[in-house]
Write an enzyme that holds these catalytic residues in place. Structure first.
Site, PDB file in Angstrom:
ATOM      1  CG  ASP A  50      44.321  39.240  48.181  1.00  0.00           C
ATOM      2  OD1 ASP A  50      44.928  40.175  47.648  1.00  0.00           O
ATOM      3  OD2 ASP A  50      44.268  38.087  47.696  1.00  0.00           O
ATOM      4  CD  GLU A 222      43.098  43.331  41.850  1.00  0.00           C
ATOM      5  OE1 GLU A 222      42.560  42.418  41.209  1.00  0.00           O
ATOM      6  OE2 GLU A 222      44.313  43.353  42.090  1.00  0.00           O
TER       7      GLU A 222
END
Length: 550
Positions: A50, A222
């Site tokens: 991420d 997301e």
């Protein structure tokens, strides 16, 4: 940065500390090496998922997820986008966040780092431990502030900040309006943000419901980010879940709050349309963030994985770097059916020297434990409740305690990431007859790990390999193999774990020259996320345990 400077207390009733003389990690990369003017992917090997990136002048800063590891949210610095040095951890104090007894894949999810008007911001979510928050710092190396909580974002994850036209906004993944229409149905929302009070205000505006093709029931939209270019605002987000169907999509609008039009050629990054049986695959690509260079180049950092077979990988989700091309007002990263390259031309930036602690390629690093603190890449499972470690006279001392690796707590365990498919971790440990057991661990989470430890059996030194291969196994692990050692307590024993894709071997030596393999070709797939679940990667670490009453 101060979390490893404390000295543990030791009472006469406690087990004697285990002393580690040094630790060495070594890994070899398969495939061709980068040549002059080139670099190799991934740029951060191992469990660095991420990635979010921001630019301040000629400096670039990057932060990744760490879930329930402590310290959390490593902060990296670079000037060429290729060579990265970890300068600190944004979560390094118990006063900031408390991971309690959370599963190792809960805690801090995808962070978003940004800079505005002299202040660094990280927007993040502590899953099951407080919700969404923002922390700030004047120096990216820290200290970072305690969290400012964002209750308006409850039920969501992956917040990131946007600074446009003198205003600040925060966007995130959240529940869709009304009842979800299917499993994985999520939405992207935006709201105003006050940089003075660090609070949200005003209405929340829906930017994207479900994904770019709602009729296909897209899942897990997301990791949103917004940036502007040539009169448009671009919204990029991950879609499809973080496994093999992971992808990156883009939309654009004339206003930061929308409405947003999806790109007809979405996704702009994925590997889900490639043959599964390709050689040296890179999979699960997505969760991207964009950055520019002074010469006008656009680049993206994103996560992807390198399986050794099927969807089996132990090194976790890693950070990659690719150029971004602009065609007819839309960004593109990969073309349909195109493989992510592992060797490519460097960004148009002055090359810098490789970091002291490498993050990519074939390398060996050795820690002599002779500094005032461990380097910031070392971490433990969850927050410490007592001080059980110290650095003294060129040794790392770990206090054995009755907290096992499987206890979902904070064992006497300090670890660094496994960063290669072919890797080894080696250490030298000394224990005496009052120590429980201590040694070297390869761990995916509380329920899935291997350990090679030195202990005692009836006063005789022993060496043992243990394994925990699921929650039904004992929390202290099952014995795989054990033997007595012809050595005296207090003398060093060297331990080594070797990884070769799905196979792990466990060796010991009394002199560092002649090695004996206690267990060979152990099943390393238990250290994969495919088997163990969750979002973290395997780590190698030093461990001490004592479950006996004293």
């Amino acid at each position: 940065m101060l979390w490893l400077t404390f000295v543990s207390a030791h009472s006469a009733a406690a087990a004697a500390p285990a002393a580690f003389d040094w630790f060495e990690y070594s890994g070899t990369e398969a495939g061709p090496a980068a040549g002059p003017g080139e670099f190799s992917n991934p740029i951060l090997q191992g469990f660095y998922p991420d990635p979010s990136i921001t630019q301040v002048g000629n400096d670039y800063y990057l932060v990744t997820s760490t879930f329930a590891y402590f310290p959390g949210l490593p902060v990296f610095h670079s000037r060429d986008l290729v060579n990265w040095t970890q300068v600190g951890n944004a979560i390094d104090r118990n006063s900031q966040l408390d991971f309690k007894a959370l599963g190792l894949s809960r805690g801090v999810f995808a962070p978003g780092i940004s800079w505005h008007d002299g202040t660094f911001y990280i927007a993040n979510t502590c899953v099951d431990c407080g919700g969404n928050f923002v922390i700030t710092a004047s120096d990216p190396a820290g200290p970072w502030s305690d969290p400012a909580w964002l209750p308006d974002l409850e039920g969501g994850i992956d917040p990131s900040l946007v600074f446009e036209d003198g205003q600040a906004f925060i966007l995130n993944n959240g529940p869709p309006p009304g009842e979800p229409k299917y499993d994985g149905h999520r939405a992207i929302w935006i709201q105003r943000f006050d940089t003075r009070t660090l609070k949200t205000f005003g209405p929340r505006t829906l930017l994207l419901d479900g994904g770019v093709r709602p009729e296909e029931k897209p899942i897990w939209i997301e990791g949103p980010h917004i940036f502007s270019k040539d009169g448009y605002y671009y919204l990029i987000a991950a879609e499809g879940g973080t496994s093999v169907n992971h992808s990156q999509v883009v939309l654009r609008s004339k206003a930061v709050t929308g409405p947003y039009e999806p790109f007809a050629g979405n996704p702009i990054l994925t590997q889900r349309d490639l043959p599964e049986d390709r050689v040296l695959p890179v999979t699960s690509a997505g969760h991207a963030d964009f950055v520019t260079t002074p010469s006008g180049e656009w680049w993206t950092t994103f996560l992807a994985t390198r399986p050794y077979s099927g969807d089996y990988y132990n090194t976790g989700r890693e950070t990659f770097l690719l150029p971004v091309r602009w065609v007819d007002g839309w960004p593109r990263i990969t073309e349909p059916g195109a493989r992510i390259p592992t060797i490519l031309k460097r960004p148009d930036l002055p090359a810098t020297a490789p970091p002291a602690t490498p993050t990519r390629g074939t390398f060996t690093v050795r820690e002599e434990f002779d500094g005032a603190r461990l380097p910031p890449g070392w971490m433990m499972m969850r927050n410490p409740r007592q001080l059980w470690w110290s650095l003294q006279s060129g040794q790392l001392l770990l206090q054995p305690r009755a907290v096992a690796l499987g206890d979902q707590g904070n064992p006497s365990f300090l670890a660094r990431r496994q960063q290669h498919l072919q890797a080894s971790a080696t250490t030298s440990v000394r224990i005496d007859s009052r120590t429980g057991e201590a040694g070297l661990v390869a761990l995916q989470n509380d329920d899935y790990w291997y350990a090679i430890v030195v202990g005692h059996d009836g006063g005789h030194p022993t060496i043992t390999v243990k394994r925990r291969a699921g929650p039904d196994d004992p929390k202290v692990g099952k014995v795989v193999a054990s033997r007595r050692l012809a050595t005296q307590p207090g003398l060093p024993v060297q331990l080594r774990i070797r990884a070769d894709g799905p196979a792990y071997a466990f060796d010991w030596s009394s002199d560092g020259t002649t090695w004996t393999t206690l267990v060979d070709k152990a099943d390393g797939t238990i250290l994969s996320t495919k088997t163990a679940g969750g979002f973290v990667g395997a780590v190698f670490g030093l461990y001490a345990y004592d479950g006996g009453a004293r």
